[in-house]
Design a protein around this motif. Structure first.
Motif, short mmCIF file in Angstrom:
data_model
loop_
_atom_site.label_atom_id
_atom_site.label_comp_id
_atom_site.label_asym_id
_atom_site.label_seq_id
_atom_site.Cartn_x
_atom_site.Cartn_y
_atom_site.Cartn_z
N ILE A 148 0.85 -1.18 0.00
CA ILE A 148 0.00 0.00 0.00
C ILE A 148 0.89 1.24 0.00
CG2 ILE A 148 -1.80 1.25 1.25
CD1 ILE A 148 -2.53 -1.48 2.57
N SER A 149 0.65 2.15 -0.90
CA SER A 149 1.48 3.35 -0.99
C SER A 149 1.20 4.29 0.19
CB SER A 149 1.20 4.09 -2.30
OG SER A 149 -0.12 4.60 -2.30
N ILE A 150 2.09 5.26 0.36
CA ILE A 150 1.92 6.24 1.44
C ILE A 150 0.60 6.98 1.26
CG2 ILE A 150 2.82 8.37 2.41
CD1 ILE A 150 5.60 7.42 1.83
N GLU A 151 0.27 7.33 0.02
CA GLU A 151 -0.96 8.08 -0.24
C GLU A 151 -2.19 7.25 0.14
OE1 GLU A 151 2.39 9.57 -2.51
OE2 GLU A 151 1.48 7.57 -2.40
N ASP A 152 -2.19 5.97 -0.25
CA ASP A 152 -3.33 5.11 0.07
C ASP A 152 -3.41 4.83 1.57
OD1 ASP A 152 -4.25 4.96 -2.50
OD2 ASP A 152 -3.19 3.12 -2.98
N PHE A 153 -2.23 4.71 2.21
CA PHE A 153 -2.23 4.47 3.66
C PHE A 153 -2.86 5.65 4.40
CE2 PHE A 153 -0.01 4.94 7.78
CZ PHE A 153 -0.58 3.85 8.42
N ALA A 154 -2.54 6.86 3.97
CA ALA A 154 -3.11 8.05 4.60
C ALA A 154 -4.63 8.05 4.48
CB ALA A 154 -2.53 9.31 3.97
N ARG A 155 -5.13 7.50 3.38
CA ARG A 155 -6.58 7.47 3.15
C ARG A 155 -7.29 6.42 4.00
NH1 ARG A 155 -9.43 4.25 0.09
NH2 ARG A 155 -7.56 3.39 -0.91
N ILE A 156 -6.64 5.27 4.26
CA ILE A 156 -7.33 4.15 4.92
C ILE A 156 -7.07 4.05 6.42
CG2 ILE A 156 -7.26 2.81 2.78
CD1 ILE A 156 -5.06 1.10 4.10
#
Length: 600
Positions: free
Chosen positions: A120-128
């Protein structure tokens, strides 16, 4: 009997009670296994994966670094989802994939964590991350994937991927677990123990909903991860990028070596690929595309492709003949084209002239003298004896076996022995006329581009070489590279024989490789045209420079490009000038190589 029945029942009840009390005592007082199980249900063991070591070029320019990513881990026994579609929407995962990954996790273990969603990318991690608290049995574990500032040197650097079940079994130790990443090719695989670092472990307390309640026992059982060692490679990034530009749209190899050390300055496999393709969540998809590509970009040509050496091998023949006393500088033969075809040049020629003009009939006759020494009156037996003795001498030049470069998958080529011909033709049923094509580097002889670059280094060093390698230092310490890379390997040919060879190789550029001449740089080289039964011949050239103080030795193979004096010699010459001068003074030659119109 009726009067005894209550007594018997009472005794049974007492006995059962004693058994239960005893078991209860054992569980609560003497056996702590249930306590440990209870603790495991309340404590998460989180592996702290270390950052892999970075990889630099010889001038400390970054080649490989780490990008943080996250894996969503699941403990199947604790995992519970009320609304599967909502979960899939939150975490952007297809329902089918969720079911498949969860089943794989259950197959591995019901109580141990397994990856549910990988990379999971940093951007996706921030979202979830805000959704994680709503789901039991899942937590996030940080990792890192490799990234490459330049889309270069992919076949040499290699790539990492998830360890397979077969590798896990083969490793036979406790370091790796299912879902771990490991070097699978190139430097990443060869130096895996140095790059991987050491894992750490954190123990966290969680409640029944899986909410983190802090470190267990105040962290006294935790261990820190230790990052992997950084590697300084021998690659010169500027030279590597330039060589890849020259080889764009072609098939073949370029290998450049520093003769004094055996350090590989550039190692180019064409066609290749952007190493960033084999990182992150699209690894599997991209690997499949590359693997099915008809141009074989994953095939590491410098160490895996095997070709006839062609006329380059005449230098080895010359040195073996000189060392054995069969040839001398004054040994002269006519250019008898009834023996084997040749091109126009003065005849007869001595050894110097044979090298300068690449005379095929000369080496046909010289090779016969090396093979048939009249050790036996039986010409068949005499040929067998002579071939095997010749083969021993040739293999000392690093041919016929793997050199031992620090990239897995190296091929050793082939220098044929009498056993090979006995299998093909039968013992005592072949003689010199069967094998004469070996005299000019054809026939059953095969070499790799790396071996040919190493030959150029041998000619530069006047008789010795260092095993070619891609490692210069580990964490800044040059003494930590494998010892074998610092040991001289000798060919058994006296240094005095190389003066004539080097002079003839320099003069050969005027004879067969005029395009390779660079003003104010003394280059010694040799062309080759390796026959190819399935298409146009391969263009081959080796060289070293400057002749009096060699700084670079290079071998170039351009498949299906014809005569060695065109494609290969031009490419090698540009590589030499780029390395020694830092810039190119012959833009027209550079454009000629870039256009690639070599067959005319």
């Amino acid at each position: 009997m009726r009067n005894q029945r209550p007594f018997v029942i009472g005794v049974v009840i007492v006995l059962v009670g004693l058994v239960l009390l005893t078991k209860l005592f054992l569980i609560q007082v003497t056996d702590d296994s249930y306590i440990r199980k209870a603790e495991r249900n309340a404590i998460q063991r989180i592996v702290d994966h270390p950052y892999r070591g970075l990889i630099y070029d010889r001038n400390n320019r970054l080649l490989v670094f780490n990008n943080p990513i996250f894996d969503l881990m699941v403990i199947p026994k604790e995992f519970a989802v009320r609304d599967t579609l909502q979960f899939c929407e939150f975490f952007n995962i297809p329902k089918e994939t969720l079911i498949e990954n969860l089943q794989a996790a259950k197959t591995y273990s019901w109580v141990k964590p397994s990856p549910l969603i990988r990379q999971i990318s940093i951007e996706d991690f921030a979202r979830i991350q805000d959704y994680l608290i709503d789901y039991r049995g899942v937590f996030v574990m940080s990792r890192a994937v490799r990234s490459y500032p330049q889309p270069s040197a992919a076949n040499a650097l290699g790539y990492i991927g998830e360890i397979s079940a077969a590798q896990l079994e083969r490793e036979g130790n406790s370091y790796y677990r299912q879902g771990d990443y490991v070097g699978l090719s190139g430097l990443e695989a060869y130096y895996e123990p140095e790059l991987r670092g050491r894992k750490g472990v954190k123990y966290r307390m969680v409640n029944v909903r899986g909410v983190d309640k802090g470190p267990f026992k105040e962290g006294e059982l935790d261990t820190l991860s230790i990052a992997g060692n950084n590697l300084q490679s021998t690659i010169d990034l500027d030279l590597q990028l330039y060589g890849e530009m020259l080889m764009a749209g072609k098939r073949g190899s370029v290998v450049a070596i520093e003769p004094k050390t055996g350090e590989i300055l550039s190692i180019i496999s064409a066609p290749s690929y952007d190493p960033n393709m084999l990182t992150g969540s699209r690894f599997g998809e991209n690997y499949s595309k590359l693997n099915q590509d008809g141009n074989k970009p994953l095939f590491n040509r410098p160490i895996m492709a095997m070709y006839p050496p062609g006329s380059i091998f005449k230098i080895v023949q010359s040195l073996v003949g000189l060392q054995e006393g069969i040839l001398s500088p004054n040994t002269t033969f006519s250019c008898n084209r009834s023996l084997v075809a040749c091109h126009n040049h003065p005849s007869p020629v001595n050894l110097f002239g044979a090298i300068r003009n690449s005379c095929n009939p000369y080496y046909h006759q010289a090779f016969r003298m090396m093979i048939n020494r009249e050790v036996s009156s039986n010409t068949f037996r005499d040929t067998q004896i002579g071939l095997d003795k010749w083969r021993e001498s040739v293999m000392k030049f690093g041919l016929g076996d793997r050199l031992g470069v620090d990239i897995n998958g190296e091929k050793g080529g082939s220098i044929p022995s009498s056993q090979l011909y006995n299998r093909v033709y039968g013992d005592g049923r072949w003689k010199y006329s069967t094998i004469y094509s070996l005299s000019i580097g054809q026939g059953e002889m095969l070499v790799t581009p790396l071996q040919m670059a190493n030959l150029a280094a041998i000619f530069a060093n006047k008789g010795h070489y260092f095993i070619p390698h891609l490692i210069k230092a580990v964490d800044g310490d040059s003494t930590r590279i494998p010892e074998k890379f610092r040991e001289k390997q000798y060919t058994g040919v006296d240094e005095r024989h190389f003066d004539l060879i080097q002079d003839a190789m320099q003069e050969a550029l005027s004879g067969t490789a005029a395009r390779a001449i660079v003003r104010d740089i003394a280059i010694a080289g040799k062309t080759g045209t390796a026959q190819n039964p399935s298409g146009e011949d391969h263009s081959v050239f080796i060289a070293f420079a400057p002749k009096e103080d060699p700084q670079i030795a290079v071998a170039v193979y351009v498949e299906n490009a014809g005569w060695g004096g065109r494609a290969a010699a031009s490419t090698a010459s540009l590589m030499i000038e780029k390395y020694l001068r830092g810039h190119i003074t012959r833009p027209a030659l550079e454009q000629y190589v870039l256009e690639g119109n070599f067959i005319y």
